[in-house]
Scaffold this active site. Structure first.
Site, PDB file in Angstrom:
ATOM      1  N   LYS A 195       0.851  -1.136  -0.323  1.00  0.00           N
ATOM      2  CA  LYS A 195       0.084   0.274  -0.162  1.00  0.00           C
ATOM      3  C   LYS A 195       0.863   1.339   0.159  1.00  0.00           C
ATOM      4  O   LYS A 195       0.227   2.425  -0.752  1.00  0.00           O
ATOM      5  CB  LYS A 195      -1.341  -0.240   1.151  1.00  0.00           C
ATOM      6  CG  LYS A 195      -1.834  -1.380   1.121  1.00  0.00           C
ATOM      7  CD  LYS A 195      -2.416  -1.439   0.953  1.00  0.00           C
ATOM      8  CE  LYS A 195      -3.877  -2.319   1.136  1.00  0.00           C
ATOM      9  NZ  LYS A 195      -3.581  -3.851   1.258  1.00  0.00           N
TER      10      LYS A 195
HETATM   11  C1  PLP Z   1      -4.156  -4.788   1.111  1.00  0.00           C
HETATM   12  C2  PLP Z   1      -3.298  -6.240   1.268  1.00  0.00           C
HETATM   13  C3  PLP Z   1      -3.676  -7.581  -0.383  1.00  0.00           C
HETATM   14  C4  PLP Z   1      -5.172  -6.628  -1.132  1.00  0.00           C
HETATM   15  O1  PLP Z   1      -5.161  -6.237  -1.564  1.00  0.00           O
HETATM   16  P1  PLP Z   1      -6.252  -5.103  -3.254  1.00  0.00           P
HETATM   17  O2  PLP Z   1      -5.521  -4.510  -3.867  1.00  0.00           O
HETATM   18  O3  PLP Z   1      -7.312  -4.871  -1.538  1.00  0.00           O
HETATM   19  O4  PLP Z   1      -7.068  -6.805  -4.134  1.00  0.00           O
HETATM   20  C5  PLP Z   1      -3.055  -8.594  -0.318  1.00  0.00           C
HETATM   21  N1  PLP Z   1      -1.758  -8.454   0.645  1.00  0.00           N
HETATM   22  C6  PLP Z   1      -1.704  -7.628   1.654  1.00  0.00           C
HETATM   23  C7  PLP Z   1      -0.482  -7.520   2.077  1.00  0.00           C
HETATM   24  C8  PLP Z   1      -2.119  -6.526   1.574  1.00  0.00           C
HETATM   25  O5  PLP Z   1      -1.842  -5.644   2.707  1.00  0.00           O
END
Ligand code: PLP
Length: 506
Positions: A111
């Site tokens: 993120k």
């Molecule tokens: C948010 C997240 C996901 C999922 O990603 P999306 O874009 O919501 O599908 C997968 N792995 C981790 C570690 C995350 O923080």
């Protein structure tokens, strides 16, 4: 050349790129999608750095921000916040597979890539539209978005971030991260509920007219840092492009070979960024939608029925513990091509917590599973259960001498299943998005590796460091030195009041 966006639920609800970033969610509850998806000759991008690619992608999707502002945004976001010079490095595994490591940023999850840019994108968007309001960002998090948003906006004047996370649905390290912050303009609440409750609460706060009015009178507007915001999605396109070129450069593939990509999926944002890039012309093969034991998406991909009427399972990959994947709405819009249809499906989802993908004509009633999945060609949907996750962490350590986190393990496990099932000639190449550092999920990782799990987080990090031969990431060393506050619990029904009182300090 401009770029406009419209709601997934109404094609005539059109806004500029800057407005789309600022508003986050469309006023009718839909998500903003680009009116056209640009196409590019990516073969001419092969020598570009991460920052260069970022500039080009932002210029395509957010042209009104202008070249100079975009250059500055990219510099601020990716200049020195990431601990790897490539920002998102590619790491080779055995059997024509590679990991794309997305967790070298400040909070150790993917993120960070988007949330490092979002504050600057928002600020630039404000300048462009001449918006003087302060912005209060509401964010539901399954663990990683929350801290990444807090980190990205920490101390940024004119912005506040309020995070809602499920009280029992995040890892210890994630909670510790969110309860350790140094700025007053960011705060996280532990909600008594699960992630879907948090996400629903945030969506309804956005549609709470009385709340908006009160905030507006004090010069505050609400926005979102979740992947419902297009400003979150677009930066995620960058690393698909740089990873493809890195594999070509390493001699793993020739330019033009199709690269399969497996994406550990929760809210479908990361996957969707890959979907856009593929439509833009990057030679990607199958996009593998990797879920965990909350396999609503895999069931949907196989049957065309999206049914969230089931208990949410708390797994070892909490950031994927989601029953309602909000970005699926964008995917549906692009695949079905009708806002009217999407609106109907989303109304059904709200009312019955389920919807059925319409077949082209009801005359095709006797559709088999096969033809449903053909409508969403190019995607493979599957999940990994907890046992497979644990096994994959152990196997990857054994075969490749790399310790991966449980989310990444879902991606690897499902990719391997796909490989076994697809009747390729063995020449296909697979990239698996590695979405979090194993240091965020030490308990699970140590147990999967058959090690004892020490009591404190600090001891767990040390144990992992020894086993993996990697050093404890700097942000966690820092975390170990800071005093975390007690988590503060809140009931869903008190969320609006919490927003009002927090807004006074923004
Ligand atoms: C948010 C997240 C996901 C999922 O990603 P999306 O874009 O919501 O599908 C997968 N792995 C981790 C570690 C995350 O923080």
């Amino acid at each position: 050349m401009g770029m406009n966006y419209h709601s997934t639920r109404n094609e005539s609800l059109v806004v500029s790129d800057a407005q789309a970033i600022l508003q986050g969610l469309a006023p009718d509850g839909g998500l903003f999608v680009p009116e056209t998806i640009p196409t590019c000759d990516f073969s001419s991008w092969q020598e570009l750095s991460f920052a260069d690619v970022a500039e080009r992608i932002f210029a395509l999707y957010f042209p009104s921000l202008g070249k100079e502002r975009i250059a500055q945004i990219v510099k601020n976001a990716y200049g020195d916040r990431f601990r790897d010079p490539d920002v998102c490095p590619v790491r080779l595994l055995s059997d024509r597979r590679a990991l794309l490591e997305l967790w070298h940023g400040p909070t150790l999850a993917f993120k960070d890539v988007a949330l490092s840019a979002l504050p600057y994108l928002m600020r630039a968007a404000q300048e462009v539209v001449g918006d003087q309001e302060r912005v209060l960002i509401l964010t539901a998090t399954s663990g990683d978005t929350g801290k990444a948003a807090m980190e990205g906006f920490s101390g940024v004047p004119g912005f506040g971030v309020l995070v809602f996370y499920p009280a029992d649905g995040v890892s210890d390290a994630q909670e510790r991260q969110m309860c350790t912050t140094e700025a007053d303009n960011v705060f996280a609440y532990a909600v008594e509920g699960d992630f879907d409750d948090c996400q629903r609460a945030v969506k309804s706060l956005f549609q709470d007219a009385a709340l908006s009015k009160t905030l507006k009178s004090s010069g505050i507007r609400l926005s979102s840092a979740n992947s419902i915001n297009i400003g979150r999605l677009v930066p995620q396109m960058i690393y698909y492009i740089t990873a493809y070129h890195a594999l070509v450069k390493k001699g793993e593939m020739a330019y033009g070979d199709l690269l399969d990509v497996s994406v550990p999926t929760g809210n479908f944002g990361d996957l969707l960024a890959g979907y856009y890039v593929k439509r833009m012309g990057l030679p990607l093969g199958t996009l593998v939608v990797a879920s965990n034991s909350n396999h609503v998406l895999s069931d949907f991909g196989k049957t065309g029925v999206y049914d969230s009427n089931r208990p949410l399972v708390l797994t070892t990959s909490p950031s994927m513990d989601i029953l309602v994947s909000s970005n699926l709405e964008r995917f549906l819009y692009h695949e079905l091509g009708s806002a009217e249809t999407v609106k109907g499906l989303m109304e059904a989802l709200q009312k019955d917590r389920r919807f059925v993908l319409p077949t082209k004509e009801q005359s095709r009633k006797k559709q088999t599973e096969d033809s449903v999945s053909q409508e969403m060609a190019g995607l493979y949907w599957e999940f990994a259960n907890e046992e497979e996750v644990f096994r994959t962490i152990a196997e990857t350590k054994k075969r490749d001498h790399i310790v991966i986190d449980p989310h990444t393990a879902c991606g690897v496990a499902v990719y391997d299943t796909y490989r076994r099932e697809s009747e390729g000639d063995g020449s296909s190449y697979g990239l698996i998005l590695s979405t979090a550092s194993p240091y965020k999920f030490t308990k699970t990782v140590l147990s999967a590796l058959d090690r004892e799990v020490p009591k404190t987080l600090e001891e767990q990090w040390m144990a992992l460091s020894q086993i993996s031969g990697t050093s404890i990431p700097a942000p966690f060393l820092h975390l170990a030195e800071c005093k975390a506050r007690q988590p503060q619990r809140i009931r869903l029904c008190d969320a609006a009041d919490a927003v009002l009182s927090f807004s006074k300090g923004v």
